[in-house]
Design an enzyme around this catalytic site. Structure first.
Site, PDB file in Angstrom:
ATOM      1  N   THR A   1       7.306  -1.997  11.122  1.00 19.91           N
ATOM      2  CA  THR A   1       6.811  -0.687  11.565  1.00 19.91           C
ATOM      3  C   THR A   1       5.288  -0.644  11.421  1.00 19.91           C
ATOM      4  O   THR A   1       4.699   0.433  11.437  1.00 19.91           O
ATOM      5  CB  THR A   1       7.430   0.472  10.741  1.00 19.91           C
ATOM      6  OG1 THR A   1       7.210   0.198   9.348  1.00 19.91           O
ATOM      7  CG2 THR A   1       8.902   0.629  11.000  1.00 19.91           C
ATOM      8  N   ALA A   2       4.669  -1.815  11.256  1.00 19.21           N
ATOM      9  CA  ALA A   2       3.217  -1.832  11.007  1.00 19.21           C
ATOM     10  C   ALA A   2       2.451  -2.163  12.293  1.00 19.21           C
ATOM     11  O   ALA A   2       1.992  -1.251  12.997  1.00 19.21           O
ATOM     12  CB  ALA A   2       2.918  -2.821   9.889  1.00 19.21           C
ATOM     13  N   ARG A   3       2.329  -3.421  12.614  1.00 14.94           N
ATOM     14  CA  ARG A   3       1.639  -3.838  13.831  1.00 14.94           C
ATOM     15  C   ARG A   3       2.331  -5.062  14.418  1.00 14.94           C
ATOM     16  O   ARG A   3       2.690  -5.991  13.680  1.00 14.94           O
ATOM     17  CB  ARG A   3       0.170  -4.193  13.530  1.00 14.94           C
ATOM     18  CG  ARG A   3      -0.747  -3.014  13.348  1.00 14.94           C
ATOM     19  CD  ARG A   3      -0.945  -2.246  14.683  1.00 14.94           C
ATOM     20  NE  ARG A   3      -1.864  -1.138  14.564  1.00 14.94           N
ATOM     21  CZ  ARG A   3      -1.514   0.133  14.329  1.00 14.94           C
ATOM     22  NH1 ARG A   3      -0.241   0.461  14.186  1.00 14.94           N
ATOM     23  NH2 ARG A   3      -2.430   1.075  14.258  1.00 14.94           N
TER      24      ARG A   3
ATOM     25  N   GLY B   1       0.854  -1.198   0.000  1.00 12.12           N
ATOM     26  CA  GLY B   1       0.000   0.000   0.000  1.00 12.12           C
ATOM     27  C   GLY B   1       0.882   1.238   0.000  1.00 12.12           C
ATOM     28  O   GLY B   1       2.042   1.183  -0.398  1.00 12.12           O
ATOM     29  N   ARG B   2       0.307   2.339   0.483  1.00 14.82           N
ATOM     30  CA  ARG B   2       1.042   3.615   0.414  1.00 14.82           C
ATOM     31  C   ARG B   2       2.420   3.535   1.064  1.00 14.82           C
ATOM     32  O   ARG B   2       3.415   3.983   0.500  1.00 14.82           O
ATOM     33  CB  ARG B   2       0.250   4.715   1.136  1.00 14.82           C
ATOM     34  CG  ARG B   2      -0.995   5.163   0.441  1.00 14.82           C
ATOM     35  CD  ARG B   2      -1.637   6.273   1.280  1.00 14.82           C
ATOM     36  NE  ARG B   2      -2.946   6.606   0.784  1.00 14.82           N
ATOM     37  CZ  ARG B   2      -4.035   5.898   1.060  1.00 14.82           C
ATOM     38  NH1 ARG B   2      -3.959   4.819   1.837  1.00 14.82           N
ATOM     39  NH2 ARG B   2      -5.211   6.265   0.573  1.00 14.82           N
ATOM     40  N   ILE B   3       2.454   2.988   2.295  1.00 14.43           N
ATOM     41  CA  ILE B   3       3.722   3.016   3.036  1.00 14.43           C
ATOM     42  C   ILE B   3       4.723   2.047   2.404  1.00 14.43           C
ATOM     43  O   ILE B   3       5.894   2.389   2.187  1.00 14.43           O
ATOM     44  CB  ILE B   3       3.482   2.719   4.534  1.00 14.43           C
ATOM     45  CG1 ILE B   3       2.585   3.805   5.146  1.00 14.43           C
ATOM     46  CG2 ILE B   3       4.813   2.647   5.287  1.00 14.43           C
ATOM     47  CD1 ILE B   3       2.100   3.525   6.555  1.00 14.43           C
TER      48      ILE B   3
ATOM     49  N   GLU C   1       2.440  -3.850  23.885  1.00 15.75           N
ATOM     50  CA  GLU C   1       3.082  -2.531  24.000  1.00 15.75           C
ATOM     51  C   GLU C   1       2.568  -1.813  25.249  1.00 15.75           C
ATOM     52  O   GLU C   1       1.351  -1.665  25.379  1.00 15.75           O
ATOM     53  CB  GLU C   1       2.772  -1.688  22.757  1.00 15.75           C
ATOM     54  CG  GLU C   1       3.389  -2.267  21.489  1.00 15.75           C
ATOM     55  CD  GLU C   1       3.079  -1.437  20.248  1.00 15.75           C
ATOM     56  OE1 GLU C   1       2.429  -0.376  20.360  1.00 15.75           O
ATOM     57  OE2 GLU C   1       3.469  -1.856  19.156  1.00 15.75           O
TER      58      GLU C   1
ATOM     59  N   HIS D   1       7.067   2.452  19.186  1.00 13.55           N
ATOM     60  CA  HIS D   1       5.942   2.778  18.289  1.00 13.55           C
ATOM     61  C   HIS D   1       5.972   4.276  17.924  1.00 13.55           C
ATOM     62  O   HIS D   1       5.044   5.022  18.218  1.00 13.55           O
ATOM     63  CB  HIS D   1       4.610   2.382  18.953  1.00 13.55           C
ATOM     64  CG  HIS D   1       3.495   2.183  17.960  1.00 13.55           C
ATOM     65  ND1 HIS D   1       2.533   1.211  18.102  1.00 13.55           N
ATOM     66  CD2 HIS D   1       3.171   2.835  16.816  1.00 13.55           C
ATOM     67  CE1 HIS D   1       1.685   1.273  17.098  1.00 13.55           C
ATOM     68  NE2 HIS D   1       2.052   2.259  16.307  1.00 13.55           N
ATOM     69  N   ILE D   2       7.066   4.670  17.246  1.00  9.86           N
ATOM     70  CA  ILE D   2       7.247   6.095  16.927  1.00  9.86           C
ATOM     71  C   ILE D   2       7.098   6.365  15.428  1.00  9.86           C
ATOM     72  O   ILE D   2       7.540   7.400  14.933  1.00  9.86           O
ATOM     73  CB  ILE D   2       8.627   6.617  17.395  1.00  9.86           C
ATOM     74  CG1 ILE D   2       9.766   5.745  16.834  1.00  9.86           C
ATOM     75  CG2 ILE D   2       8.690   6.705  18.899  1.00  9.86           C
ATOM     76  CD1 ILE D   2      11.117   6.421  16.842  1.00  9.86           C
TER      77      ILE D   2
HETATM   78  C1  DGY Z   1      -1.158   4.397  13.048  1.00 10.57           C
HETATM   79  O1  DGY Z   1      -1.474   5.475  12.541  1.00 10.57           O
HETATM   80  O2  DGY Z   1      -1.816   3.368  12.893  1.00 10.57           O
HETATM   81  C2  DGY Z   1       0.060   4.387  13.905  1.00 10.57           C
HETATM   82  O3  DGY Z   1       0.536   3.113  14.138  1.00 10.57           O
HETATM   83  C3  DGY Z   1      -0.216   5.080  15.223  1.00 10.57           C
HETATM   84  O4  DGY Z   1      -1.016   4.216  15.975  1.00 10.57           O
END
Ligand code: DGY
Length: 331
Positions: A241-243, A162-164, A272, A291-292
């Site tokens: 960096t997702a979940r 997707g976008r990211i 977390e 989670h930054i």
């Molecule tokens: C999101 O936008 O989903 C980031 O992980 C912040 O929770």
């Protein structure tokens, strides 16, 4: 009256469960009556307060399940300042006629930056070298940490295009990486960068870095477990960096302790913050951030602005810029 329908003289009621700047609160107050609650408000107290509420502004720290939607009998919109919507039960929201809005787009660059930061820190051993200096190793002329590795010429496997995932692909291609992608769909968006589609197993086997950028739901939970880690190269790194729930963290810990893979860069974890005895604190081949992915002043502000825009649009009866269950708008 239909759900949330009010007479012309009545203003919608909005509960704000996240810290919001005064100018954004004022924007909501022009059209709505605002109640502010702390996100730590006990669940039963929160539910008891929702009976006459038309809209809520939340973050993923405030899960919304069937009991939440049952209690919020007038609710029309749940607007979250996050792109992820895994803490919200979307089928229940839809069944209750509640539009769920999120904030895609405005945070793409920020998450891509943190993904790059993890890749660079792992591959160039930046933290090891920084600690070497800070702890006096350089001054004492001790042997520096082992050399790092180049990213150019290496292969990046992007899971979730997707976008990211696309933005990470663009950036890392510019730095000379070869890229592969996998997603549940195999036809990319027309604006996506040129990259080779690869079934997940092949991507895992061929990549030097596997970077996760997919939504968390029942089908993607533990997408990466023992079997998938075993398919990766022993020299490869996993970046998330997702979940946290996309990765079976026990299996990852085992893989990191037993050199199944070289290391991991994690901005998200299954739990977390992690428990005090979580191996993530002691493993030398892990870099963990709290989670930054979106944690810059500019990005967070854009997310809050979009969340307010989404909220007010639905309450006015307009289409919001972003929502995850548009079918509710069409009924
Ligand atoms: C999101 O936008 O989903 C980031 O992980 C912040 O929770």
């Amino acid at each position: 009256m239909m759900r949330g329908e009010r007479s012309l003289s009545e203003r919608p009621v909005v509960t704000v469960l996240v810290p919001l700047e005064d100018d954004l609160l004022d924007q909501i107050r022009v059209e709505c009556d605002v109640r502010q609650l702390d996100y730590t408000t006990p669940r039963d107290e929160l539910r008891a307060s929702l009976g006459d509420v038309d809209g809520v502004l939340v973050s993923p720290r405030i899960p919304a399940d069937k009991a939440f939607f049952d209690a919020a009998t007038s609710l029309r919109v749940l607007s979250s300042h996050s792109v992820g919507y895994d803490p919200f039960d979307i089928p229940e929201a839809t069944a209750h006629g509640v539009v769920v809005c999120n904030t895609p787009g405005v945070l793409t660059a920020a998450v891509a930056n943190v993904t790059m930061a993890l890749i660079f820190n792992l591959t160039l051993r930046l933290f090891d070298n920084e600690r070497f200096v800070r702890n006096g190793g350089w001054a004492r002329r001790e042997q520096a940490p082992p050399l790092g590795h180049d990213v150019q010429g290496k292969t990046l496997g992007v899971v979730g295009f997707g976008r990211i995932g696309q933005e990470v692909t663009r950036r890392m291609q510019a730095l000379g990486m070869k890229t592969l992608w996998y997603d549940v769909f195999d036809t990319p968006h027309p604006d996506a960068p040129e990259s080779s589609y690869c079934p997940l197993d092949d991507l895992l086997a061929e990549s030097d870095f596997v970077s996760l950028h997919t939504n968390l739901d029942a089908s993607s939970c533990h997408l990466i477990g023992e079997a998938e880690l075993a398919k990766m190269k022993p020299t490869a790194y996993l970046i998330n960096t997702a979940r946290g729930g996309l990765v079976d963290q026990k299996a990852l810990t085992f893989a990191l302790q037993n050199d199944v893979i070289a290391g991991a860069g994690l901005d998200v974890l299954e739990r977390e913050p992690p428990e005090e005895d979580d191996p993530v604190y002691t493993l030398q081949n892990v870099i963990c951030f709290p989670h930054i992915g979106t944690a810059t002043e500019e990005t967070r502000r854009m997310m809050r602005e979009l969340a307010v825009e989404n909220l007010l649009a639905v309450l006015r009866g307009d289409r919001p810029p972003a929502c995850v269950n548009p079918e509710v708008l069409d009924t």
